[in-house]
Design a protein around this motif. Structure first.
Motif, short mmCIF file in Angstrom:
data_model
loop_
_atom_site.label_atom_id
_atom_site.label_comp_id
_atom_site.label_asym_id
_atom_site.label_seq_id
_atom_site.Cartn_x
_atom_site.Cartn_y
_atom_site.Cartn_z
N TRP A 107 0.88 -1.19 0.00
CA TRP A 107 0.00 0.00 0.00
C TRP A 107 0.90 1.22 0.00
N HIS A 108 1.27 1.62 -1.19
CA HIS A 108 2.38 2.56 -1.42
C HIS A 108 2.09 3.94 -0.83
N HIS A 427 12.25 5.47 -2.71
CA HIS A 427 10.98 5.32 -2.00
C HIS A 427 11.22 4.70 -0.63
N ILE A 428 10.58 5.28 0.40
CA ILE A 428 10.66 4.73 1.76
C ILE A 428 9.28 4.19 2.13
N HIS A 429 9.26 3.03 2.77
CA HIS A 429 7.99 2.45 3.22
C HIS A 429 7.65 2.93 4.64
N LYS A 443 7.51 13.91 1.29
CA LYS A 443 7.58 13.02 0.12
C LYS A 443 7.86 11.61 0.62
N ASP A 444 7.26 10.61 -0.03
CA ASP A 444 7.69 9.23 0.22
C ASP A 444 8.48 8.68 -0.96
N TRP A 466 11.34 -1.96 7.32
CA TRP A 466 10.77 -1.19 6.21
C TRP A 466 11.68 -1.21 4.99
N ALA A 467 11.11 -1.51 3.85
CA ALA A 467 11.86 -1.46 2.60
C ALA A 467 12.17 -0.01 2.24
N TYR A 468 13.31 0.17 1.63
CA TYR A 468 13.80 1.48 1.18
C TYR A 468 14.54 1.20 -0.12
#
Ligand SMILES: [Cu+2]
Length: 486
Positions: A107-108, A427-429, A443-444, A466-468
């Protein structure tokens, strides 16, 4: 017969050459879970869901506008059906995986609890073919989001859909709301995304720590002032699942105001966007409000979203998403009166009038995090090159990486330095960054240009794994990913 798609194909015709010699001794796959002492926090008790939905990823033919493509998508549609909730609602989505392979749903942009983040190997086991899986989460922040698998390159098929979180306090000063999803398309009409990834993997090289001295990967498919922005020449570029020859039409009356929510779901394409004979007022990016800026054109990188307000003229107008650095574009039409349909390759002059980079915006006062100096600063390098194909972070690839660790309550600063000749949408989750260079812009997903350093802070208020990663999905899969853990 599959059409050669990659830039190295187009430039050299030597795809795959020398691959074996370039493979290192240790090349873990991008899906290998990192060793970690930090677990996924337990799912909080969330109460009764306010919004429920069923999502069926499956194989289906879709009509892209006279072109039938057999693909993987949600519920037989591209994009999938809009999911909508109010900020604070508990959302429950049951996924029935009708694909022949395992999948997941991310869920971006949503700052949800870690166990619902949808990253196999990190926050959950993948959803097996034929299996069901239920995601339950609260979406705390209003805005424009989307969802897609975090499994291989599935997002480069038709597996994506918009997600709008409404603000109960939003004044709604507009007559129409349009949600437009941009995409680059090959599945079912050209090479499959998995074949493209396999070709990249076959020639994979290694990333080196520090400066990339091999400039053979620079240049590119076209000329963009942003440098090199994409690797793959796609057969089609879509807006809401339609090719430019058969575009979606948005209808309104002259003088009305439209809020347009734009989502770039493409795997490898940065779009330059404009509306013929119109200016756009940018009001939000990545869900959060900004100090409004009027522009005639803007850039939208993979994973980024932008909301614009437009006061509509009288006639028929093209909304064009030009594939930056490539040949081709997506098209939608805005019809408020009489007029003939523009050609599929229409090029409104607005496209060339100083496109806005979203990272240059300033936040609305309401979007700012409380000002604070960082407790911890981490240097992050983006590494890699086109030939041999290799992308990574901090001099290595995902699986061999060292997670970034912090502690709950800290203000963490990430200083991302792009050592490559290509722009990367990072992108950071689970969090939305605050960009100190822009008054705390939220910003994500932020585009980091070649040789640029971008500083992004986050408040460590959502513990987990968390994925990055780069949101060019081929870069991420080849290794341009790490994790943030606390
Ligand atoms: Cu990248």
């Amino acid at each position: 017969m599959p059409h050669p798609l990659t830039r190295r194909d187009l430039l050299t015709g030597s795809l795959g050459l020398g691959a074996a010699a370039l493979l290192g001794g240790c090349t873990p796959t991008a899906t290998a879970p990192p060793t970690s002492a930090i677990g996924v926090p337990p799912t909080p008790s969330l109460g009764r869901p306010a919004v429920t939905a069923v999502l069926r990823p499956g194989e289906s033919p879709v009509d892209l506008g006279g072109i039938i493509a057999r693909t993987w998508c949600y519920d037989g549609r591209v994009p999938g059906t809009l999911l909508r909730a109010k900020a604070g609602d508990v959302v429950q989505v049951r996924v029935h995986n009708a694909l022949p392979v395992e999948t997941s749903v991310h869920w971006h942009g949503i700052a949800l609890h870690n166990a619902a983040d949808g990253v196999p190997g990190l926050t959950q086991d993948a959803i097996a073919a034929g299996a069901d899986y239920t995601y339950t989460f609260t979406a705390p922040d209003p805005g424009t989001y989307f969802f897609h698998p975090h499994s291989g390159v599935q997002i480069d098929r038709g597996l994506y859909a918009p997600l709008v979180i409404d603000d109960p306090a939003e004044p709604g000063a507009y007559d129409h709301e349009w949600v437009l999803v941009l995409d680059d398309w090959t599945d079912g009409v050209g090479s499959s995304p998995d074949d493209i990834l396999a070709a990249f993997r076959a020639e994979r090289g290694t990333v080196s720590d520090g400066m990339n001295h091999d400039m053979s990967g620079m240049g590119g498919m076209g000329d963009s002032p942003l440098g090199d922005v994409g690797d793959i020449a796609y057969p089609h570029y879509l807006i809401n699942g339609r090719v430019p020859a058969a575009p979606s039409t948005l209808t309104a009356k002259p003088g009305q105001r439209a809020r347009i929510r734009l989502i770039n779901a493409a795997a490898d394409t940065l779009f330059r966007l404009a509306i013929g004979e119109h200016a756009m007022t940018v009001t939000h990016t990545d869900g959060f409000p900004v100090q409004p800026v009027e522009t005639r054109a803007l850039y939208l990188a993979q994973g980024e979203r932008v909301d614009v307000l437009v006061t509509l003229g009288d006639g028929v107008f093209p909304l064009v998403a030009h594939a930056e650095g490539k040949d081709g574009q997506g098209l939608a039409l805005i019809r408020t009166g009489a007029g003939s349909r523009p050609a599929a390759d229409v090029h409104p002059s607005e496209l060339d009038s100083g496109p806005l980079l979203l990272a240059t915006l300033m936040p609305a006062e309401s979007a700012r995090l409380p000002g604070r100096e960082p407790d911890q600063v981490e240097q992050v390098t983006l590494n890699g090159q086109m030939r041999p194909y290799a992308w990574g972070m901090n001099g290595t690839t995902f699986g061999s990486d060292t997670p970034i660790r912090t502690s709950a309550g800290r203000r963490l600063r990430l200083q991302m330095t792009n050592m490559t000749m290509m722009a990367h949408p990072m992108h950071i989750h689970g969090h939305t960054w605050s960009m100190p260079g822009n008054g705390g812009l939220r910003k994500d997903t932020v585009l980091v240009l070649p040789m640029q350093t971008v500083t992004a802070d986050l408040q460590a208020d959502n513990p987990g794994r968390w994925a990055y990663h780069c949101h060019n999905i081929y870069h991420a899969e080849i290794g341009m990913m790490t994790t943030l853990q606390y």
